[in-house]
Design a protein around this motif. Structure first.
Motif, PDB file in Angstrom:
ATOM      1  N   ASP A   4      -0.280  -5.486  -4.910  1.00  0.00           N
ATOM      2  CA  ASP A   4       0.598  -5.745  -3.767  1.00  0.00           C
ATOM      3  C   ASP A   4      -0.252  -5.803  -2.509  1.00  0.00           C
ATOM      4  O   ASP A   4      -1.030  -4.881  -2.244  1.00  0.00           O
ATOM      5  CB  ASP A   4       1.640  -4.634  -3.617  1.00  0.00           C
ATOM      6  N   TYR A  24      -4.635   2.527  -2.953  1.00  0.00           N
ATOM      7  CA  TYR A  24      -3.674   3.363  -3.658  1.00  0.00           C
ATOM      8  C   TYR A  24      -4.201   4.763  -3.902  1.00  0.00           C
ATOM      9  O   TYR A  24      -3.441   5.741  -3.866  1.00  0.00           O
ATOM     10  CB  TYR A  24      -3.275   2.699  -4.978  1.00  0.00           C
ATOM     11  N   SER A  55       4.511  -0.980   1.328  1.00  0.00           N
ATOM     12  CA  SER A  55       5.658  -0.760   2.224  1.00  0.00           C
ATOM     13  C   SER A  55       5.284   0.175   3.367  1.00  0.00           C
ATOM     14  O   SER A  55       5.687  -0.036   4.523  1.00  0.00           O
ATOM     15  CB  SER A  55       6.842  -0.195   1.436  1.00  0.00           C
ATOM     16  N   ARG A  56       4.494   1.180   3.069  1.00  0.00           N
ATOM     17  CA  ARG A  56       4.076   2.117   4.112  1.00  0.00           C
ATOM     18  C   ARG A  56       3.169   1.426   5.131  1.00  0.00           C
ATOM     19  O   ARG A  56       3.292   1.636   6.342  1.00  0.00           O
ATOM     20  CB  ARG A  56       3.364   3.317   3.482  1.00  0.00           C
ATOM     21  N   GLU A 116      -1.990   5.108   0.000  1.00  0.00           N
ATOM     22  CA  GLU A 116      -1.391   3.989   0.724  1.00  0.00           C
ATOM     23  C   GLU A 116      -0.494   3.169  -0.200  1.00  0.00           C
ATOM     24  O   GLU A 116      -0.746   3.080  -1.404  1.00  0.00           O
ATOM     25  CB  GLU A 116      -2.474   3.084   1.317  1.00  0.00           C
ATOM     26  N   SER A 117       0.525   2.566   0.367  1.00  0.00           N
ATOM     27  CA  SER A 117       1.381   1.631  -0.355  1.00  0.00           C
ATOM     28  C   SER A 117       1.662   0.450   0.562  1.00  0.00           C
ATOM     29  O   SER A 117       1.527   0.540   1.795  1.00  0.00           O
ATOM     30  CB  SER A 117       2.701   2.288  -0.764  1.00  0.00           C
TER      31      SER A 117
END
Length: 326
Positions: free
Chosen positions: A29, A50, A57-58, A54-55
């Motif tokens: 992503d 990751y 969306s964040r 972290e993502s």
């Protein structure tokens, strides 16, 4: 100058799977950031890290919150006002791209970097059974890749390296331990690897345990990756490592990555420019920076099932930009 912001999340499939000591991924992503002044639009892409929590969306929310509070951001404000990481990378690089378009300049010209030329890039061989890695190495060599990067795990690594060397006996090798050698005799491992065309060892020990390398006399240069995120880290790591791997997602943008290069040069350390899994949009600014590196590992797009339309070209191990991409 009124600016507008657009942030989106895209999912890109990996070609097969990407396997390292921390696990496997079959997709990535990415966060895409576009910033416009009404006539010109700067675009950038970043990959959340990751293993640091972290993502996508964040990161997208972080960019939007910062822009809401700073509707006319500058690169200096972004560097000072956002923490390092993928969100800052996306916004910083989008601002670089916007200025390039406003001034009708290539990124390398605006940043004062050397004019980019076709560059040898490593191709990553995912972690696997030795015979599987041997087959992947043989296939890579047949496609003209002369620099291979092996993912290792701290267990049966010698068998994996020997297998890859059998599969691609003429290839130069980089090994990435991904923090897995804390309990190994690193000097002995490095001495053994030197016999197999290995010319760089990435992150042998866990980040924060770099002191384990004190006194190690390695015949193969050691490179900090997970331990080195910013220019402030470089001087601290210089006693333990010979090189640093600079990734824009770790550094939080091209602005900080350029500062890391200057710090590494001042410390007489060698430079590797790497990337996370990403499309060609994600490695565009890294390719400009890579002209200052001794090792380049920008194969992120090559590991995907497909890339963007204006993709970099990979031919015989060389990475070449599409017209107008830099």
């Amino acid at each position: 100058m009124a600016l507008s912001l657009s942030v989106s999340i895209e999912q890109w499939q990996v070609a097969g799977s990407f396997i390292i000591s921390r696990g496997a991924k079959n997709h990535v992503d990415v966060v895409c950031c576009a910033i416009s002044d009404g006539s010109s639009t700067g675009q950038a892409e970043a990959t959340p890290i990751y293993y640091e929590g972290e993502s996508a969306s964040r990161c997208a929310s972080e960019i939007e919150r910062f822009f809401e509070a700073n509707p006319e951001p500058t690169r200096a404000a972004v560097l000072q006002g956002m923490p390092r990481g993928a969100a800052r990378n996306a916004l910083d690089c989008a601002l670089w791209d916007l200025e390039c378009r406003q001034r009708n300049m290539a990124l390398w010209q605006l940043a004062g970097l050397p004019e980019p030329v076709a560059t040898l890039s490593a191709l990553t061989i995912s972690l696997g059974a030795p015979e599987v890695m041997e087959g992947h190495a043989r296939q890579a060599a047949a496609q003209g890749h002369g620099l291979l990067k092996l993912k290792l795990s701290g267990d049966h690594d010698r068998e994996r390296v020997a297998a890859v060397h059998r599969g691609a006996p003429d290839a130069r090798l980089i090994v990435d331990a991904n923090e897995s050698w804390n309990d190994l005799d690193i000097e002995a491992e490095a001495s053994w690897l030197a016999e197999y065309s290995v010319e760089l060892i990435e992150q042998p020990v866990s980040a924060g345990r770099d002191h384990l390398l004190a006194g190690v006399r390695s015949p193969v240069p050691l490179c900090a990756d997970e331990s080195c995120h910013s220019s402030a880290d470089v001087e601290r790591l210089a006693p333990y490592y010979d090189a640093v791997n600079i990734k824009l997602d770790k550094a939080g943008g091209l602005t900080e990555a350029m500062a890391m290069v200057r710090a590494a040069q001042a410390a007489e350390m060698k430079i590797m420019v790497g990337c996370m899994l990403s499309t060609s949009l994600g490695i565009r600014p890294a390719f400009a920076l890579a002209q200052l590196a001794q090792w380049v590992d920008l194969d992120g797009p090559l590991l995907l099932a497909r890339d963007r339309a204006d993709a970099f070209r990979f031919e015989s191990g060389m990475i070449m930009p599409a017209p107008g991409a830099i």
